[in-house]
Write a protein that holds these residues in place. Structure first.
Motif, PDB file in Angstrom:
ATOM      1  N   ALA A 433       0.837  -1.208   0.000  1.00 39.47           N
ATOM      2  CA  ALA A 433       0.000   0.000   0.000  1.00 39.47           C
ATOM      3  C   ALA A 433       0.873   1.260   0.000  1.00 39.47           C
ATOM      4  CB  ALA A 433      -0.918  -0.006   1.225  1.00 39.47           C
ATOM      5  N   LEU A 434       1.975   1.230   0.752  1.00 37.58           N
ATOM      6  CA  LEU A 434       2.881   2.372   0.777  1.00 37.58           C
ATOM      7  C   LEU A 434       3.550   2.571  -0.578  1.00 37.58           C
ATOM      8  CD1 LEU A 434       4.212   4.613   2.392  1.00 37.58           C
ATOM      9  CD2 LEU A 434       5.927   2.953   3.176  1.00 37.58           C
ATOM     10  N   LEU A 437       1.047   4.259  -2.751  1.00 43.07           N
ATOM     11  CA  LEU A 437       0.887   5.642  -2.312  1.00 43.07           C
ATOM     12  C   LEU A 437       2.029   6.515  -2.827  1.00 43.07           C
ATOM     13  CD1 LEU A 437      -0.596   7.763  -0.620  1.00 43.07           C
ATOM     14  CD2 LEU A 437       0.757   7.008   1.360  1.00 43.07           C
ATOM     15  N   LEU A 438       3.264   6.022  -2.783  1.00 41.54           N
ATOM     16  CA  LEU A 438       4.407   6.787  -3.286  1.00 41.54           C
ATOM     17  C   LEU A 438       4.307   7.015  -4.793  1.00 41.54           C
ATOM     18  CD1 LEU A 438       7.327   5.153  -1.254  1.00 41.54           C
ATOM     19  CD2 LEU A 438       6.432   7.479  -1.002  1.00 41.54           C
ATOM     20  N   VAL A 440       1.500   7.093  -6.610  1.00 42.24           N
ATOM     21  CA  VAL A 440       0.409   8.046  -6.851  1.00 42.24           C
ATOM     22  C   VAL A 440       0.857   9.464  -6.502  1.00 42.24           C
ATOM     23  CG1 VAL A 440      -1.890   8.737  -6.074  1.00 42.24           C
ATOM     24  CG2 VAL A 440      -1.405   6.323  -6.542  1.00 42.24           C
ATOM     25  N   THR A 441       1.590   9.606  -5.388  1.00 37.73           N
ATOM     26  CA  THR A 441       2.094  10.926  -4.992  1.00 37.73           C
ATOM     27  C   THR A 441       3.053  11.482  -6.033  1.00 37.73           C
ATOM     28  OG1 THR A 441       1.891  10.297  -2.662  1.00 37.73           O
ATOM     29  CG2 THR A 441       3.266  12.204  -3.175  1.00 37.73           C
ATOM     30  N   SER A 477       9.428   4.202  -4.272  1.00 34.45           N
ATOM     31  CA  SER A 477       8.403   3.179  -4.469  1.00 34.45           C
ATOM     32  C   SER A 477       8.992   1.915  -5.091  1.00 34.45           C
ATOM     33  CB  SER A 477       7.268   3.721  -5.331  1.00 34.45           C
ATOM     34  OG  SER A 477       7.690   3.898  -6.675  1.00 34.45           O
TER      35      SER A 477
END
Length: 516
Positions: A433-434, A437-438, A440-441, A477
């Motif tokens: 998930a992290l 998230l990275l 997408v960021t 990521s």
């Protein structure tokens, strides 16, 4: 004389699961030709006039002191009427209770039995049950059809582990009252530790437990990530084994006043008592403020099928208890994975060498000349004397080892550990998930930069900073993706080029701090 008549006249104190063993002995007595010769593929087995059989074997006579290796021409006699270990009349550990999830069944294979651990909740009771694993069948609460039901094995919880008895016959419903899983007296006086671990391994029970009983190789192979051993300054390890019987044996080990106990078929645990001197006191002088640290390493070695086994680990200690709520359990699991990976292939190949010479001739594949080998040799003595030389699978399997799997499957971690470990499974999901998230960021930062650039709302310096930040997020990521894959799915191992895992430094510092 009728065998059944003899069995019915036996004292009532003999449990029913022992009758099959006695029947076997009586059958041998009444039907075996005393003066005939028998032979096997692994050793010469002959009956003599005294109703005993002999096999040529090298065995360490080290029950009380220095091991003595017999020559290959010497023979060890085994009484025919000696009690034999019944592999199917024992409790077997299945899983740590903390790894059970009532959202779905947990499938396991133990001693060749395919079983399912399932949370059953009805009007009578709510508890985990161990069922026979059948295709398309499930425990139905409101259905009386026998075709729709599955057999339930006797099971219980002891030392935070779910155990099962490998027989669904109704006569064993009350087996827990007659025979319990092996007790560990030392565990009652120590607080529960959070370090619980399990993993499936691509080699059999015999070599798994033999490897864990051998302390001499640890500083030189398995713990090279965390232990700085003096490989040139080795010294003998004093080990004395006593009380060897069908119920196992005890071994007094030299290091840290340790005692090792083998309780067949699965349990081997080491109890260590040693003194920690407070800071400011000399180690050479016994301080009145010294505190005794106690550490208990519990190892369950479980036969799965020929060429496969499972290791379940539990530890207890009375010091550094603050580590449990602070350090995530999955970090310690990764170090244990590395320890097992370090000799995975070596043990796998050693098992094949042992199979080639036969279980009774195991000494031809292993050289065990020192006192440090006393525990290993005692286990082989027990296995030959009481257990038939190896796990007795009956008619379930042919005595043939499976082929060596591809490397990706051989060093797999996901199906052998992560999938069945609640802590590692959750950590793997969080890292994934992290990673997302990275990524997408990173994309969002680029998008916002272009939007601001079109509106002339961002300077060149800010534009460069946004691009750099986006690249950093993207690289992070990808690094996280590789880390998660190597930690929880597959980590190749090469003895020629050993590289420590990123978490090894953390574990090493923690172990140094607490004195492990």
């Amino acid at each position: 004389m009728n065998i059944n008549m003899v069995a019915t006249k036996l004292p009532k104190i003999i449990p029913p699961y022992k009758l099959s063993i006695l029947n076997l002995h009586f059958s041998k007595l009444l039907t075996s030709p005393i003066h005939s010769n028998l032979s096997t593929s692994s050793s010469s087995l002959v009956y003599n006039n005294n109703a005993k059989f002999k096999f040529s074997n090298t065995i360490c006579a080290c029950a009380l002191g220095t091991p003595k290796i017999l020559s290959e021409n010497q023979e060890t006699e085994v009484e025919e009427f000696q009690e034999k270990f019944d592999w199917y009349a024992e409790w077997y550990p299945v899983v740590h209770v903390c790894d059970l999830d009532d959202s779905g069944p947990l499938r396991r294979r133990v001693m060749g039995f395919d079983i399912v651990v399932w949370w059953e909740s009805d009007k009578v009771e709510k508890d985990w049950k161990v069922f026979e694993d059948k295709p398309k069948d499930a425990p139905l609460q409101d259905h009386d059809s026998k075709k729709a039901s599955v057999a339930v094995y006797p099971s219980c919880v002891q030392n935070d582990i779910r155990w099962f008895w490998p027989d669904t016959d109704p006569q064993y419903e009350g087996i827990l009252l007659e025979k319990r899983p092996p007790e560990i007296p030392e565990i009652a006086s120590l607080p529960a530790s959070k370090l619980n671990y399990s993993r499936d391994l691509p080699y059999g029970y015999e070599v798994l437990i033999q490897n864990l009983m051998d302390p001499a190789h640890i500083p030189y192979l398995s713990l090279q990530y965390t232990v700085k051993a003096d490989k040139e300054g080795g010294k003998p390890l004093e080990m004395n084994v006593k009380e060897l019987s069908i119920n196992g044996f005890k071994a007094k080990l030299e290091f840290e006043g340790s005692v090792g106990t083998f309780s067949p078929p699965c349990l081997f645990y080491i109890s260590m008592n040693y003194t920690k001197t407070p800071i400011g006191h000399s180690n050479d002088v016994q301080s009145s403020h010294d505190t005794q640290k106690r550490y208990l390493m519990i190892l369950y070695c479980i036969p799965v099928s020929p060429g496969y086994s499972r290791l379940i680990v539990t530890t207890r200690r009375n010091f550094a208890l603050w580590l449990d709520p602070v350090v995530p359990l999955w970090i310690f699991h990764q170090e244990l994975n590395l320890v097992l990976d370090s000799d995975l292939y070596l043990i796998h190949m050693e098992e094949r060498k042992l199979m080639n010479v036969g279980p009774l001739n195991w000494h031809k594949s292993c050289y065990v000349p020192t006192k440090a080998d006393a525990v290993v040799v005692s286990f082989r003595r027990w296995l030959i004397k009481f257990g038939g030389g190896q796990v007795q699978w009956g008619a379930k399997f042919m005595e043939v080892l499976p082929p060596t799997p591809p490397r990706e499957q051989f060093f797999d971690r996901y199906w052998t550990h992560t999938m069945n470990c609640k802590s590692c499974r959750l950590a793997y999901k969080m890292l994934n998930a992290l990673e997302i998230l990275l990524q997408v960021t990173s994309i969002a930062v680029i998008g916002m930069m272009f939007a601001a650039f079109n509106n002339n709302m961002i300077s060149m310096a800010a534009r460069s900073g946004a691009v750099s930040l986006s690249v950093i997020f993207f690289i992070a990521s990808k690094w996280l993706s590789v880390l998660a894959y190597k930690t929880f799915r597959y980590h190749d191992y090469n003895h020629a080029s050993i590289k420590a895992h990123p978490f090894s430094f953390i574990i090493q510092q923690l172990q140094s701090y607490v004195g492990l």
